[in-house]
Design an enzyme around this catalytic site. Sequence first.
Site, mmCIF file in Angstrom:
data_model
loop_
_atom_site.group_PDB
_atom_site.id
_atom_site.type_symbol
_atom_site.label_atom_id
_atom_site.label_comp_id
_atom_site.label_asym_id
_atom_site.label_seq_id
_atom_site.Cartn_x
_atom_site.Cartn_y
_atom_site.Cartn_z
ATOM 1 N N CYS A 1 25.271 46.113 36.319
ATOM 2 C CA CYS A 1 25.690 45.134 37.325
ATOM 3 C C CYS A 1 24.407 44.612 37.978
ATOM 4 O O CYS A 1 23.608 45.404 38.495
ATOM 5 C CB CYS A 1 26.577 45.837 38.348
ATOM 6 S SG CYS A 1 26.977 44.844 39.792
ATOM 7 N N CYS B 1 24.614 37.777 35.888
ATOM 8 C CA CYS B 1 25.758 38.613 36.289
ATOM 9 C C CYS B 1 26.435 39.030 34.990
ATOM 10 O O CYS B 1 26.662 38.190 34.108
ATOM 11 C CB CYS B 1 26.726 37.795 37.157
ATOM 12 S SG CYS B 1 28.269 38.681 37.500
ATOM 13 N N GLU C 1 37.770 38.269 37.048
ATOM 14 C CA GLU C 1 38.575 39.489 37.235
ATOM 15 C C GLU C 1 40.071 39.161 37.270
ATOM 16 O O GLU C 1 40.906 40.015 37.030
ATOM 17 C CB GLU C 1 38.152 40.223 38.514
ATOM 18 C CG GLU C 1 36.793 40.913 38.423
ATOM 19 C CD GLU C 1 36.811 42.244 37.662
ATOM 20 O OE1 GLU C 1 37.846 42.925 37.662
ATOM 21 O OE2 GLU C 1 35.774 42.595 37.059
ATOM 22 N N HIS D 1 29.334 39.734 34.339
ATOM 23 C CA HIS D 1 30.661 39.142 34.107
ATOM 24 C C HIS D 1 30.576 37.815 33.338
ATOM 25 O O HIS D 1 31.496 37.455 32.613
ATOM 26 C CB HIS D 1 31.357 38.855 35.443
ATOM 27 C CG HIS D 1 32.029 40.044 36.061
ATOM 28 N ND1 HIS D 1 31.332 41.079 36.621
ATOM 29 C CD2 HIS D 1 33.348 40.336 36.229
ATOM 30 C CE1 HIS D 1 32.194 41.968 37.109
ATOM 31 N NE2 HIS D 1 33.422 41.534 36.886
ATOM 32 N N ASP E 1 29.812 49.381 36.577
ATOM 33 C CA ASP E 1 29.886 48.006 37.112
ATOM 34 C C ASP E 1 30.971 47.958 38.187
ATOM 35 O O ASP E 1 31.754 48.899 38.347
ATOM 36 C CB ASP E 1 30.197 47.001 35.989
ATOM 37 C CG ASP E 1 30.210 45.558 36.496
ATOM 38 O OD1 ASP E 1 29.304 45.195 37.272
ATOM 39 O OD2 ASP E 1 31.132 44.807 36.146
ATOM 40 N N SER E 2 31.022 46.824 38.890
ATOM 41 C CA SER E 2 32.063 46.646 39.899
ATOM 42 C C SER E 2 33.431 46.428 39.255
ATOM 43 O O SER E 2 34.450 46.598 39.909
ATOM 44 C CB SER E 2 31.726 45.439 40.775
ATOM 45 O OG SER E 2 31.603 44.290 39.967
HETATM 46 N N1 DGL Z 1 28.872 42.241 37.132
HETATM 47 C C1 DGL Z 1 28.360 42.189 38.477
HETATM 48 C C2 DGL Z 1 26.958 41.602 38.439
HETATM 49 O O1 DGL Z 1 26.343 41.642 37.385
HETATM 50 C C3 DGL Z 1 29.385 41.535 39.324
HETATM 51 C C4 DGL Z 1 29.084 41.521 40.760
HETATM 52 C C5 DGL Z 1 30.261 41.490 41.670
HETATM 53 O O2 DGL Z 1 31.072 42.410 41.628
HETATM 54 O O3 DGL Z 1 30.303 40.579 42.487
HETATM 55 O O4 DGL Z 1 26.402 41.145 39.436
#
Ligand code: DGL
Length: 290
Positions: free
Chosen positions: A75, A191, A158, A193, A12-13
């Site tokens: 992600c 998402c 974050e 997150h 993931d990011s």
């Molecule tokens: N968890 C990522 C997603 O599902 C986050 C995306 C991001 O880094 O903007 O899209």
Amino acid sequence: MTSNAAPIVVIDSGLGGLTVVRCLQKQSPAENIVYFGDTARVPYGSKSAPTVAGFVREIITYLQRYRPKHVVIACNTATALALPVIKTEFPHLSISGVIEPGARAAIQAAGNKPAPRIAVIATQATINSQAYEQAICRRRHHAILDARATPLLVPIIEEGRDEKDILVRLALTQYLKPIARLHPDVLLLGCTHYPVYKRLIARMMGQNCQVIDSAQQSAQDVTHRLRVSGGSAPGEGAGYLKCFVTDDAVKFQSLAIRFLGTEIQPPTLVTLEELTEPRILRLAPMRQAS
Ligand code: DGL
């Protein structure tokens, strides 16, 4: 050939993919997991498809040394923007994403309604890609969709702000009020997150709207793939979780508990230089030759 004890790689990011890890650990506790959070380059959701595909390519190239038996792009943004191209670039790897499982979960939650109203919130890039519209309409073309970008949420999450934070409540109110007014049957958190605010989001949407996320379904999808291919981890004991990040390992470790429910070992820091090293090495002989 990879062994059954080989790890599942989850990418993931940042912290969001840990929601998928949490479900995986619950469903398949014996699995070993290598997690990669690209914390130096989060958020992905405001970036272009070639940029995000480039990040994912670098991460998978780096993690190939662990000989993963499966890679989950946990992600939505990276799945929407990069999964097809990444699959063709790493044909020897088993790779899955979170959009298809998320769409399946939304449709299941909508039940038998002939024309259910399904709302989706996600990053700007995921919404622009229309990946969810396509995945949902392929299964239920009568569904009435309302897909909206909620770009402030990933940076806020974050930062480590929790549900009590005034900024979190303000952002969610701004984003959710216009959606709630349309009385959707389902709100899909597009998402990985967003599940950290799931309880608050559910409260704001009211009891007639089911709030679901793709983490549970994505983990189920991986567990099923491994079972069918005979690749599930042997034994009953708990597998390991090894985390890598590209920035601020201390912050990642302190926030991870909110996503996982348990503490993690200190993550390993991989600098962007180390991450891109294989490409530099590959380019070096060409430079010498010219
Ligand atoms: N968890 C990522 C997603 O599902 C986050 C995306 C991001 O880094 O903007 O899209």
